[in-house]
Enzyme design. Sequence first.
Site, PDB file in Angstrom:
ATOM      1  N   ASP A 436       0.833  -1.200   0.000  1.00  0.00           N
ATOM      2  CA  ASP A 436       0.000   0.000   0.000  1.00  0.00           C
ATOM      3  C   ASP A 436       0.869   1.251   0.000  1.00  0.00           C
ATOM      4  OD1 ASP A 436      -1.970   1.884   0.208  1.00  0.00           O
ATOM      5  OD2 ASP A 436      -2.348   1.544   2.340  1.00  0.00           O
ATOM      6  N   LYS A 443       1.663   7.934   0.763  1.00  0.00           N
ATOM      7  CA  LYS A 443       2.138   7.954   2.142  1.00  0.00           C
ATOM      8  C   LYS A 443       3.451   8.734   2.204  1.00  0.00           C
ATOM      9  CE  LYS A 443       0.058   3.527   3.357  1.00  0.00           C
ATOM     10  NZ  LYS A 443      -0.946   4.077   4.268  1.00  0.00           N
ATOM     11  N   ASP A 453       0.187  -4.725   5.131  1.00  0.00           N
ATOM     12  CA  ASP A 453      -1.216  -4.403   4.879  1.00  0.00           C
ATOM     13  C   ASP A 453      -2.003  -5.606   4.371  1.00  0.00           C
ATOM     14  OD1 ASP A 453      -3.244  -2.628   5.102  1.00  0.00           O
ATOM     15  OD2 ASP A 453      -2.848  -1.539   3.258  1.00  0.00           O
ATOM     16  N   ASP A 513      -5.924   6.543  -0.065  1.00  0.00           N
ATOM     17  CA  ASP A 513      -5.273   5.756   0.975  1.00  0.00           C
ATOM     18  C   ASP A 513      -6.287   5.177   1.959  1.00  0.00           C
ATOM     19  OD1 ASP A 513      -2.543   6.267   3.346  1.00  0.00           O
ATOM     20  OD2 ASP A 513      -3.136   4.539   2.169  1.00  0.00           O
ATOM     21  N   ARG A 517     -10.984  -0.777   2.599  1.00  0.00           N
ATOM     22  CA  ARG A 517     -12.429  -0.955   2.789  1.00  0.00           C
ATOM     23  C   ARG A 517     -13.147  -1.104   1.454  1.00  0.00           C
ATOM     24  NH1 ARG A 517     -12.765   4.658   5.908  1.00  0.00           N
ATOM     25  NH2 ARG A 517     -10.687   3.907   6.404  1.00  0.00           N
TER      26      ARG A 517
END
Length: 665
Positions: A436, A443, A453, A513, A517
């Site tokens: 990720d 990030k 992740d 980011d 979900r």
Amino acid sequence: MISFHRHRFLVQQQMYLIAEFSRKSVLRSGVGVCRTINSLEDHRNYHSYDLSRRSSINQKNSRHTETNTPPPFTSTISRSLSISGGGTSTKNSADGFHSWTFDKACEKVACTKIHPTTVSICDNSNPSLINAADLIVVGVYAPSTLDDQDAEQNDENKGIEEDVSAMNLVGSAAKFDANNCGGGLSALLEEEIKTFKNGLVAGSVTKTLRLVENGKIKRYALLGLGKAPSENDDDKSMIDESTYSKVGAAIASICDAESAVTTCYIQLPFTLTSGQVSHLTCGMHSNLYSDNRYRSDDKKKHLAEKLESVNISFDDAKASSSESSHNDLADAIEHGITMTRGVFVAKDIVNSPHNVLNSVSLANLARQIADESPNGCIKATILDKKECEKRGMGAYLGVARGSETEPQFIHLTYKPPKNGKINKKVGIVGKGLLFDTGGYNVKTAGMHLMKFDCGGSAAVLGAACAIGQMQPDGVEANFIVPACENMINDRAMVPSDILTASNGKTIEVLNTDAEGRLTLADGLVYADEELNCEKIIELSTLTGACMVSLGTSVSGVWTSSDSLAEELDDVSKSTGEKSWRMPLVEEYNEQLESKIADISNLGGPYGGAITAALFLQHFIKDTKKTPYAHIDIAGPVWNDKTGATGYGAKLVAEWVRRQGLEGKD
């Protein structure tokens, strides 16, 4: 024409602005996991494009290529998955690299083998085993007069200031002290009273006492088992089973510290239950894990390298003296090894770097688990890009468009091979973000940790491996992992995109980011509406906000079902994988409202772990009819000192096993 130096300056300036924008948006939102407070998730796909086209009116991307179907695996499980190969940089004359080439992603993930030492239950009247042992570890209970507050303080390394006298050794501990050690164990107990505290903390260990017997070095140590059961309590099985995971881990640590040891003899005061023996075995083997897949030969670290056997004996051997009891304990040892297999798979997945672990190599590992399941009790179904598009999985595919490899929607189905009766059909969904970057909301710190992740998928596939070996009756378990990466390329989603999940809900991407979900949304719809699972749990490294609340040792559980919450709490206490039920504040759904879509993928600046859980609730049709729990494992899935912990594999496997017992006569 812009000069090279001018062009480089403009690129650097642009990247700085992107990073600064991401940093500020992340700090405002508080989402994600980055061991600071960066975020990990969320994406969506709208009906106007498929995976290989940005829009229905755009031309097909000529750079898009199909990947070949990987070959099946044929080897068998002994004490580990038998995958070998991927994950090293060893030169290969055929393709230059062992696991991948410049133009082709890695297709295999190597797995770590379980330590070959044997664990046995033995008769304490057999002196030959004692004489042959290099290391003798004697378990002791602290007097029951020491209270739980003291134990908790000592466990947290705060120390205990009040004076406590060394206790008198009893049972086998006293015999070893008098007959073998000349009072050395009592002296050791007295010397380490401030640290060992009479064994008040389960898993605490004294220094090793070395003696010479018949020209051979013998080592003795005391092992703390916690506070002794009440004298009025004849049922020693009431001692928390997870305590013995710590005891097993301590045994592994002693054997590793005493590197010359080949045979270890463990003497415990009371006969353990099958569950306690299983936990001890799993705790010991799990603590002997060492990931050498990416080390050169001279850099490999082998724990307790010479250890060959561990023999366990009990002072009150009556319970294990019968053949049936002995067989039960032998089965418990095998059960502990089976659980360890699952933990090792989970650790290996999380520890694997992204140039080894991608959606294709993870899917191949899932196929391996299915192929090696006894009696073919696990079947693998891998949905490719086209199959996912047919199901309208726009949220998952929206994230996957940024990946190097094609999306692989993994579904393993376990059915009991012995008794076909199914009492419960359950679904377990794991977040499979194999790396990720944050996407275009890139990030700005801790990105090297973002290989963890995939911790949810690791727990789910580790549990699947264990369940395939245990073969519990009465339950059908569906293990689901939507696998991809959250990367940046010319097709990756951007903030403001609208994605459509497979249940028809449209999602506005406010932050790339918050992608996990999004992948989970379609995984949950698949488990609920296509498979019709009766219960669903989902594990994910979802938010940094959960870590802020619970730290790095405890997972958060969000569910509207009290009964499911109790089940998970009981399993958590049994396996020793700590969890805590968190609130579902329905009013916070207002934070997820979108100006132009059904829902957004990001809440406000506060309560980020709660709004993430609320978001996922939108993808279960009826949580009253289908109990569902979201488990945020962002904290406990990783240890900054040792790496992957394997958290969740035991919890999921034990929860699945117990589901088969529901409704059983």
